[in-house]
Design a protein around this motif. Sequence first.
Motif, PDB file in Angstrom:
ATOM      1  N   TRP A 139       0.828  -1.056   0.252  1.00 27.04           N
ATOM      2  CA  TRP A 139      -0.293  -0.251   0.309  1.00 27.04           C
ATOM      3  C   TRP A 139       0.689   1.448   0.178  1.00 27.04           C
ATOM      4  O   TRP A 139       1.501   1.432   0.747  1.00 27.04           O
ATOM      5  N   LEU A 140       0.358   2.159  -0.863  1.00 19.35           N
ATOM      6  CA  LEU A 140       0.752   3.511  -1.264  1.00 19.35           C
ATOM      7  C   LEU A 140       0.755   4.028   0.773  1.00 19.35           C
ATOM      8  O   LEU A 140       2.061   4.714   0.896  1.00 19.35           O
ATOM      9  N   ASP A 141      -0.462   4.778   0.949  1.00 19.63           N
ATOM     10  CA  ASP A 141      -0.607   4.772   2.199  1.00 19.63           C
ATOM     11  C   ASP A 141      -0.952   3.979   3.239  1.00 19.63           C
ATOM     12  O   ASP A 141      -1.465   2.473   3.538  1.00 19.63           O
ATOM     13  N   LYS A 142      -0.296   3.697   4.690  1.00 16.41           N
ATOM     14  CA  LYS A 142       0.083   2.435   5.355  1.00 16.41           C
ATOM     15  C   LYS A 142      -0.526   3.885   6.706  1.00 16.41           C
ATOM     16  O   LYS A 142      -1.115   2.622   7.744  1.00 16.41           O
ATOM     17  N   SER A 143      -1.146   4.415   6.717  1.00 13.22           N
ATOM     18  CA  SER A 143      -1.670   4.878   7.587  1.00 13.22           C
ATOM     19  C   SER A 143      -2.594   4.144   8.111  1.00 13.22           C
ATOM     20  O   SER A 143      -3.272   4.129   9.456  1.00 13.22           O
ATOM     21  N   LYS A 144      -3.839   3.907   6.957  1.00 14.04           N
ATOM     22  CA  LYS A 144      -5.172   3.359   7.354  1.00 14.04           C
ATOM     23  C   LYS A 144      -4.713   1.616   7.835  1.00 14.04           C
ATOM     24  O   LYS A 144      -5.775   1.159   8.158  1.00 14.04           O
ATOM     25  N   SER A 145      -3.532   1.053   7.662  1.00 14.40           N
ATOM     26  CA  SER A 145      -3.565  -0.988   8.393  1.00 14.40           C
ATOM     27  C   SER A 145      -3.767  -1.119   9.005  1.00 14.40           C
ATOM     28  O   SER A 145      -4.336  -1.896   9.478  1.00 14.40           O
ATOM     29  N   ALA A 146      -3.209  -0.211  10.396  1.00 12.20           N
ATOM     30  CA  ALA A 146      -3.360  -0.418  11.726  1.00 12.20           C
ATOM     31  C   ALA A 146      -5.397  -0.803  12.431  1.00 12.20           C
ATOM     32  O   ALA A 146      -5.602  -1.409  12.692  1.00 12.20           O
ATOM     33  N   LYS A 147      -5.494   0.633  11.489  1.00 16.11           N
ATOM     34  CA  LYS A 147      -7.082   0.309  11.661  1.00 16.11           C
ATOM     35  C   LYS A 147      -7.837  -0.858  10.724  1.00 16.11           C
ATOM     36  O   LYS A 147      -8.738  -1.504  11.410  1.00 16.11           O
ATOM     37  N   PHE A 148      -7.262  -1.539  10.043  1.00 17.84           N
ATOM     38  CA  PHE A 148      -7.481  -2.309   9.288  1.00 17.84           C
ATOM     39  C   PHE A 148      -7.821  -3.841   9.524  1.00 17.84           C
ATOM     40  O   PHE A 148      -8.864  -4.870   9.388  1.00 17.84           O
ATOM     41  N   PHE A 149      -6.518  -3.624  10.375  1.00 13.26           N
ATOM     42  CA  PHE A 149      -5.924  -4.951  10.708  1.00 13.26           C
ATOM     43  C   PHE A 149      -6.641  -5.209  11.914  1.00 13.26           C
ATOM     44  O   PHE A 149      -7.547  -7.226  12.631  1.00 13.26           O
ATOM     45  N   LYS A 150      -7.382  -4.235  12.569  1.00 12.68           N
ATOM     46  CA  LYS A 150      -7.881  -4.851  14.056  1.00 12.68           C
ATOM     47  C   LYS A 150      -9.635  -4.871  13.992  1.00 12.68           C
ATOM     48  O   LYS A 150     -10.066  -5.506  14.260  1.00 12.68           O
ATOM     49  N   GLN A 151     -10.381  -3.921  12.692  1.00 15.40           N
ATOM     50  CA  GLN A 151     -11.657  -4.785  12.325  1.00 15.40           C
ATOM     51  C   GLN A 151     -11.325  -5.958  11.801  1.00 15.40           C
ATOM     52  O   GLN A 151     -12.611  -6.956  11.720  1.00 15.40           O
ATOM     53  N   LEU A 152     -10.104  -6.121  10.705  1.00 14.23           N
ATOM     54  CA  LEU A 152     -10.215  -7.475  10.613  1.00 14.23           C
ATOM     55  C   LEU A 152     -10.036  -9.015  11.653  1.00 14.23           C
ATOM     56  O   LEU A 152     -10.531  -9.268  11.363  1.00 14.23           O
ATOM     57  N   LYS A 153      -9.887  -8.823  12.253  1.00 11.32           N
ATOM     58  CA  LYS A 153      -9.807  -8.722  13.857  1.00 11.32           C
ATOM     59  C   LYS A 153     -10.479  -9.435  14.516  1.00 11.32           C
ATOM     60  O   LYS A 153     -11.618 -10.535  15.366  1.00 11.32           O
ATOM     61  N   GLN A 154     -12.361  -8.748  14.126  1.00  8.42           N
ATOM     62  CA  GLN A 154     -13.047  -9.033  14.672  1.00  8.42           C
ATOM     63  C   GLN A 154     -13.913 -10.326  13.921  1.00  8.42           C
ATOM     64  O   GLN A 154     -14.875 -10.824  14.456  1.00  8.42           O
TER      65      GLN A 154
END
Length: 293
Positions: A139-154
Amino acid sequence: MINVIRRLYLNVRYIFFKTVLPFPKIYSNVETLEKLLSSNFSMARFGDGEFHMINQTENLGFQTVDDQLSQRLREILGSNTEGCLICVPYGLHSVQHLNPRGRFFWKQFVVFHYRKYIPYFNFAKPYYDACVTRPYIDWLDKSKSAKFFKQLKQLWLGKRILLVEGQMSRLGVGNDLFGDAGGVDRIITLSQNAFSVYDRLLAETTRLAGKYDLVLVALGPTATVLAYDLSLTGIQALDIGHVDIEYEWFLKKATQKIAIEGKYVNEVAGETAELTSDDQRYKQQIISEIFTS
């Protein structure tokens, strides 16, 4: 100068093919995750390896060409089965969200390979994003990766999960990827040529799945077929591919694909991680091993 000319040539051909060739509708990774979180759908994913296996154009590092596997992948790509999301890379639709490495990869895939697979798509239906499990390294913009992983864990929050993986994968070992799951057990099988034991693998997973809320599969092209076949029996199964390696790269703030100690990373050429593990919890989670047909 030669590299500049090659890239210019690639970009011109890419724009041409994107203009004249048919492409399927593909929902984004955010839309794909929302669909999974709001349903009990299964997910079968196609990456470049699965596409190459369809036409038997090359062996993969972990799966040799197999006629039956190729036939099953063609069937699944064109299917319209309720209850299973068929996922292909969003990079076929757009590369704007990717870094230069990722853009180059999918541009060259479109230019040199995509036309071979057009006959197998079902253009009457939408597809979902296979890279829903890969929200970081390209990804070019990695700033949203933390939020996405948190949602993925749901997806597995509080759930009893059955992991089906190769013996060198060790998903979640050494990190907290499945820390919020209600329990984790594992079926371990071949890391290479897992499709050679497919019938036993399907039978064993089906036999055990009733004790769990969710089945997670990481086995290359074999995972695509297994997740799809399990969905036909009413078992929710998610082909999660490289999610654990992506998560490791995210935790390490890696800027390129690197080896991960104790885990097999097939995309890191020339590097082999140490594959020994003394993790007692991991060993206790193994409830079945399938290495022969």
